[in-house]
Design an enzyme around this catalytic site. Structure first.
Site: not given
Ligand code: ARG
Length: 704
Positions: A22, A168, A170, A264, A656
């Site tokens: 990520n 995500h 969350d 998380c 044109d």
């Molecule tokens: N490094 C983890 C990933 O990318 C972080 C996960 C975070 N978890 C969450 N529920 N947002 O999967």
């Protein structure tokens, strides 16, 4: 302490940023401090233990992200759906989490392989238990949502994430007790925001700013009135306190480096089941079939991209690749969308690409009656330039008068059913109009690799516009014009005043005189300047021989307008011998019909100019019927108008000096358009030269 609430956590023994899955992890490999992470995790653990029971799952070596137990699975009552991680970097966590749930007496559900779903990280219950918010777009697949609804017997509301920093659900969305919602609206697409607004009343929505969002303010643990989170702004803290929450802030910097924070690091494993909530899910799926040069022509890519862009997801069920260069491919694709509305959006675009339902699933087109004159039913299907068929009484009926941006009106009489394109404004009360997306198909001409490339070459060649390349294109066009003339076909010219200013008037006049043009569609200006040049030798006051402005020349065109007004019409001026040469003169003399459509900037106007634009549009479209080729000469306005009325299959040549105009006009998804970036006067002079060459070589009839 509330006995009935339990959380699952996993200690930091093997936590580390080891890979990048990520955007937060980028640049952070091996950058988190082991000791600080441990200390921050323990603080969080202690705080949560003051409000609930915390269970622990044993950390495992080699699985550094196991600390993020939110991604273990999704629990409701005694059921759990185990995560299927998208990235192989985390897939090894699955068996450990599964084991923990089994040992603790949960019923374990497992999704099909290759259907990613990342647990409570992407699925959050409304805190009153009324429904489940489920995210998709990065880690979890939309197609997992129907399983959540079925297995947990709950209503699932799908939300699409569009900012990869909030990968995500969350990370940007946190339902709170009392029906409150803490969230970052910018992380969601338009439909999702609308869905959120429909379900959560305004006074309960706590939208946060980007600064808090990137500090993972939404990644909070909510236990009754307590909200536990990473450090946030004072404003947000105040906003939460105002509505009765107790905010506990605890630093989680080491986990932010891996893209996670408080929420998380926890998984709520006691989620109460509400008896009166049952499975519903608005995710819709259907299977489409596409046939053609799907790879060569890029149609497959376009189709799959647009499904995702519009918020859907897909699964290619079958792809039968054409083996020979000339053979076509066939694909069957299952399309899913979060709602009926999104599905219809996606289907409309797929229909334009030539997609159709499976033969066994095809049904008749739906129609709805027009209720007020000139107003279509809400859900009307918007027509395109491509040949279209609609299915009525179990038969495919070809749509007449194909054009884009119209409705499809259906006419049932004793002698049969017909369908035709009609403009919204022409609809009559009671008329049946096709709505929705069922029973409609369009025929995209299947271009092979060769056709596509030759076309692209022509266009690009014009774009770079070396003199020789323009000449080559002009040669092709001349050849085509000659053929059309010899077989009695039809060429329509749209032209702007630049044709006259650049000295192209004499050449266009010749084309008309020699029978290469069957209709002229233009505005007031070209006629005015053409007549000005014929009668006074200037075009907008510029001497056409010497190329310099004539003293007082700006008055010339008004004098001319006045003279023609005095005659009553251009034709009368010709008859009276006042107008003796030029484009308009040749039209009159050679019985080439023209329509001059007015606009707000018109001086005069000339008596022939049609200032009622609806009438002008009708006249244009009448004159366009049966056209083989349209030459668009330096007029964006009239050319776009003409383009809108023209079905696929008609050759269009757009000339044109401005490449942007050429691109805009040529780029109609039709293979039939050729763009030439050059001075229109030069283009016309080359064209006339080429035609002369052809005439000397083939005085009578060129063999095709
Ligand atoms: N490094 C983890 C990933 O990318 C972080 C996960 C975070 N978890 C969450 N529920 N947002 O999967």
């Amino acid at each position: 302490m509330t006995e009935t609430i339990r959380f699952l956590m996993c200690a930091t023994d093997f936590y580390e940023v080891d890979y990048v899955i990520n955007p937060w992890m980028e640049g952070n490999i091996k950058k988190s401090s082991f000791d600080r992470a441990k200390e921050q995790w323990h603080k969080l653990y202690k705080i949560i233990k003051e409000h609930a029971i915390v269970d622990l799952v044993k950390p495992e070596k080699g699985w550094p992200d196991m600390v993020f137990t939110a991604n273990a699975g999704l629990v409701l009552g005694k059921n759990v759906i185990i995560s299927r991680f998208l990235h192989k970097e985390r897939q090894g966590e699955e068996p450990y989490f599964k084991k923990w749930f089994e040992e603790n007496g949960y019923n374990v559900y497992e999704l099909p392989k290759d259907l990613p779903f990342e647990g409570a990280g992407d699925a959050l219950f409304d805190r009153e238990g009324r429904w489940l918010w489920a995210g998709y777009g990065f880690r979890s697949e939309l197609d997992s949502h129907p399983y959540l609804a079925k297995w947990l017997d709950t209503e699932v509301l799908s939300l699409r994430l569009i900012d990869d920093r909030f990968y995500h659900l969350d990370t940007c969305f946190c339902p709170l007790s009392g029906g409150y919602l803490l969230y970052y609206p910018e992380a969601f697409d338009f439909y999702s925001n609308r869905l959120i607004e429909l379900r959560v009343p305004e006074e309960k929505r706590i939208a946060i700013e980007e600064a808090d969002a990137v500090n993972f303010a939404c990644n909070a643990v909510n236990i009754n009135s307590v909200v536990i989170m990473n450090k946030v702004s004072e404003t947000l803290q105040e906003n939460l306190t105002k509505v009765g929450f107790q905010v506990i802030q605890t630093e989680l910097t080491e986990f932010l480096k891996a893209g996670g924070a408080a929420k998380c690091l926890t998984l709520r494993v006691t989620e109460p089941v509400l008896e009166d909530v049952h499975a519903t899910v608005s995710v819709e799926s259907r299977t489409i079939r596409m046939e053609g040069h799907l790879l060569d022509a890029g149609i497959m890519n376009q189709a799959l991209d647009l499904i995702v862009e519009k918020g859907g997801s897909f699964k290619v069920l079958n792809f039968n690749l054409g083996i020979e260069r000339q053979s076509t491919s066939v694909a069957e694709v299952r399309v899913s969308a979060p709602s009926h509305e999104v599905m219809e959006d996606i289907m409309t675009l797929l229909i334009d690409l030539g997609a159709c339902s499976l033969p066994q699933e095809i049904c008749d087109a739906l129609t709805e009656a027009v209720k007020s004159e000139g107003v279509a039913p809400d859900d009307f299907y918007v027509s395109t330039i491509y040949p279209t068929e609609v299915r009525l009484n179990s038969e495919w009926v070809l749509v007449q008068n194909q054009r884009m941006d119209g409705c499809i009106a259906v006419n049932k009489t004793d002698s049969g059913i017909t369908a035709s394109c009609k403009l919204i404004r022409d609809l009559q009360v009671g008329e049946e109009v096709v709505v929705g997306v069922e029973g409609i198909r369009t025929m995209r001409q299947t271009q092979s690799r060769e056709q596509r490339h030759s076309q692209e070459f022509t266009f690009m060649g014009a774009g770079v516009s070396s003199e020789r390349r323009v000449e080559l294109i002009v040669e092709q066009i001349a050849w085509e014009l000659r053929q059309i003339r010899d077989r009695g076909g039809k060429v329509v010219v749209t032209a702007g005043p630049v044709v006259i200013h650049t000295g192209g008037g004499q050449h266009l006049s010749r084309l008309i005189r020699e029978g290469y043009v069957q209709a002229l569609l233009a505005g007031n200006a070209i006629a005015v300047h053409d007549i000005e040049q014929s009668m006074m030798g200037t075009s907008l006051g510029v001497d056409m021989q010497r190329g310099i402005p004539v003293h007082g020349g700006h008055r010339h065109h008004l004098k001319v307008i006045n003279s023609i007004r005095g005659c009553g019409s251009i034709a009368n001026a010709v008859e009276k011998g006042l107008l003796t040469r030029g484009v308009m003169y040749e039209c009159v003399k050679n019985n080439v019909p023209f329509c001059l459509a007015g606009s707000i900037r018109d001086d005069g106007p000339l008596p022939d100019t049609q200032m009622d634009l609806i009438k002008a549009q009708t006249e244009y479209s009448e004159l366009l019927k049966g056209t083989d080729m349209i030459l668009m000469l330096s007029t964006m306005l009239h050319s776009i108008g003409v383009g809108n009325m023209t079905p696929a299959g008609v050759k269009m040549v757009c000339v044109d000096i401005n490449p942007a105009v050429v691109t805009k006009l040529s780029d109609r998804g039709s293979i039939e358009s050729v763009g030439v970036v050059t001075d229109v006067g030069l283009f016309l002079s080359l064209l006339v030269q080429q035609l002369d060459k052809l005439t000397s070589r083939y005085p009578i009839h060129p063999t095709v």
